[in-house]
Design an enzyme around this catalytic site. Structure first.
Site, PDB file in Angstrom:
ATOM      1  N   SER A  18       0.844  -1.186   0.000  1.00 10.13           N
ATOM      2  CA  SER A  18       0.000   0.000   0.000  1.00 10.13           C
ATOM      3  C   SER A  18       0.883   1.240   0.000  1.00 10.13           C
ATOM      4  O   SER A  18       1.738   1.414   0.867  1.00 10.13           O
ATOM      5  CB  SER A  18      -0.925   0.051   1.218  1.00 10.13           C
ATOM      6  OG  SER A  18      -1.646   1.277   1.207  1.00 10.13           O
ATOM      7  N   VAL A  52       8.771   4.262  -2.936  1.00  6.55           N
ATOM      8  CA  VAL A  52       8.325   4.950  -4.156  1.00  6.55           C
ATOM      9  C   VAL A  52       9.050   6.280  -4.308  1.00  6.55           C
ATOM     10  O   VAL A  52       9.458   6.655  -5.410  1.00  6.55           O
ATOM     11  CB  VAL A  52       6.793   5.112  -4.184  1.00  6.55           C
ATOM     12  CG1 VAL A  52       6.362   5.888  -5.424  1.00  6.55           C
ATOM     13  CG2 VAL A  52       6.115   3.751  -4.157  1.00  6.55           C
ATOM     14  N   VAL A  96       6.944   2.297   4.670  1.00  9.21           N
ATOM     15  CA  VAL A  96       7.972   1.639   3.851  1.00  9.21           C
ATOM     16  C   VAL A  96       7.677   1.856   2.367  1.00  9.21           C
ATOM     17  O   VAL A  96       8.585   2.160   1.587  1.00  9.21           O
ATOM     18  CB  VAL A  96       8.084   0.143   4.195  1.00  9.21           C
ATOM     19  CG1 VAL A  96       9.085  -0.553   3.283  1.00  9.21           C
ATOM     20  CG2 VAL A  96       8.490  -0.042   5.654  1.00  9.21           C
ATOM     21  N   CYS A  97       6.433   1.719   1.965  1.00  3.80           N
ATOM     22  CA  CYS A  97       6.066   1.925   0.559  1.00  3.80           C
ATOM     23  C   CYS A  97       6.306   3.381   0.151  1.00  3.80           C
ATOM     24  O   CYS A  97       6.803   3.647  -0.947  1.00  3.80           O
ATOM     25  CB  CYS A  97       4.614   1.534   0.308  1.00  3.80           C
ATOM     26  SG  CYS A  97       4.281  -0.210   0.610  1.00  3.80           S
ATOM     27  N   ASP A  98       5.967   4.301   1.035  1.00  9.69           N
ATOM     28  CA  ASP A  98       6.197   5.723   0.799  1.00  9.69           C
ATOM     29  C   ASP A  98       7.681   5.958   0.527  1.00  9.69           C
ATOM     30  O   ASP A  98       8.064   6.582  -0.471  1.00  9.69           O
ATOM     31  CB  ASP A  98       5.727   6.512   2.019  1.00  9.69           C
ATOM     32  CG  ASP A  98       5.952   8.007   1.891  1.00  9.69           C
ATOM     33  OD1 ASP A  98       7.130   8.431   1.957  1.00  9.69           O
ATOM     34  OD2 ASP A  98       4.970   8.749   1.744  1.00  9.69           O
TER      35      ASP A  98
END
Length: 161
Positions: A52, A62, A57-59
């Site tokens: 998500s 990306v 972590v995804c933030d």
């Protein structure tokens, strides 16, 4: 392949991709709610699968790929998640993401099935990175063993050289 989410084993459904395989064609939804097929993507590509985009972590991941993509001539980076296109567009706007295109797999789960990243227990995509060359051959694959940890950025960047 054993993958965990916060230390707990999870089941990945779909086809496991290996370097040397042709990249499967998949459809996903863009930020304008239009279905888009990967067979329209040309040149070198990086497919970044994340659970998500709204998580820390995804933030971080990306944003890092967005920064690196600015220096990668002829390479397009696609981030695929189960997030709704509205959420992806909102997040990209707030984060100033210009070098990464987000795609949503929420509707058909096509990417997750064809790249073996669909987490059965959570209905999310696992963290993984796939580098695909101009001939649509997968040249690098990383399924992160722990979904809550970042990929090996240096290995991805080296695979693009």
């Amino acid at each position: 392949m054993q993958v965990t989410f916060k230390g707990n084993p999870v089941t990945l459904e779909g086809t496991v991709i290996k370097a040397g395989n042709p990249a499967p064609t998949f459809t996903a939804i863009d930020n304008h709610l239009k279905s888009i097929s990967s067979d329209l993507f040309t040149g070198k590509k990086v497919y970044v699968s994340v659970p998500s985009i709204d998580t820390d972590v995804c933030d971080t991941e990306v944003r890092r790929f967005n920064q690196e993509a600015a220096n990668l001539e002829g390479v397009k980076v696609y981030t695929i998640s189960m997030d709704l296109p509205f959420a992806q567009a909102r997040w990209c706007g707030a984060a100033g993401i210009e070098n990464v295109q987000t795609l949503s797999d929420y509707k058909d789960h096509d990417f997750g099935a064809k790249f073996g990243t669909y987490i059965k227990e959570l209905g999310l995509l696992a963290r993984a990175v796939f580098v695909v060359d101009e001939n649509n051959t997968v040249t690098y694959v990383e399924y992160c063993k722990e979904v809550s940890q970042e990929p090996d950025y240096e290995a991805v960047l080296n695979a693009l050289k």
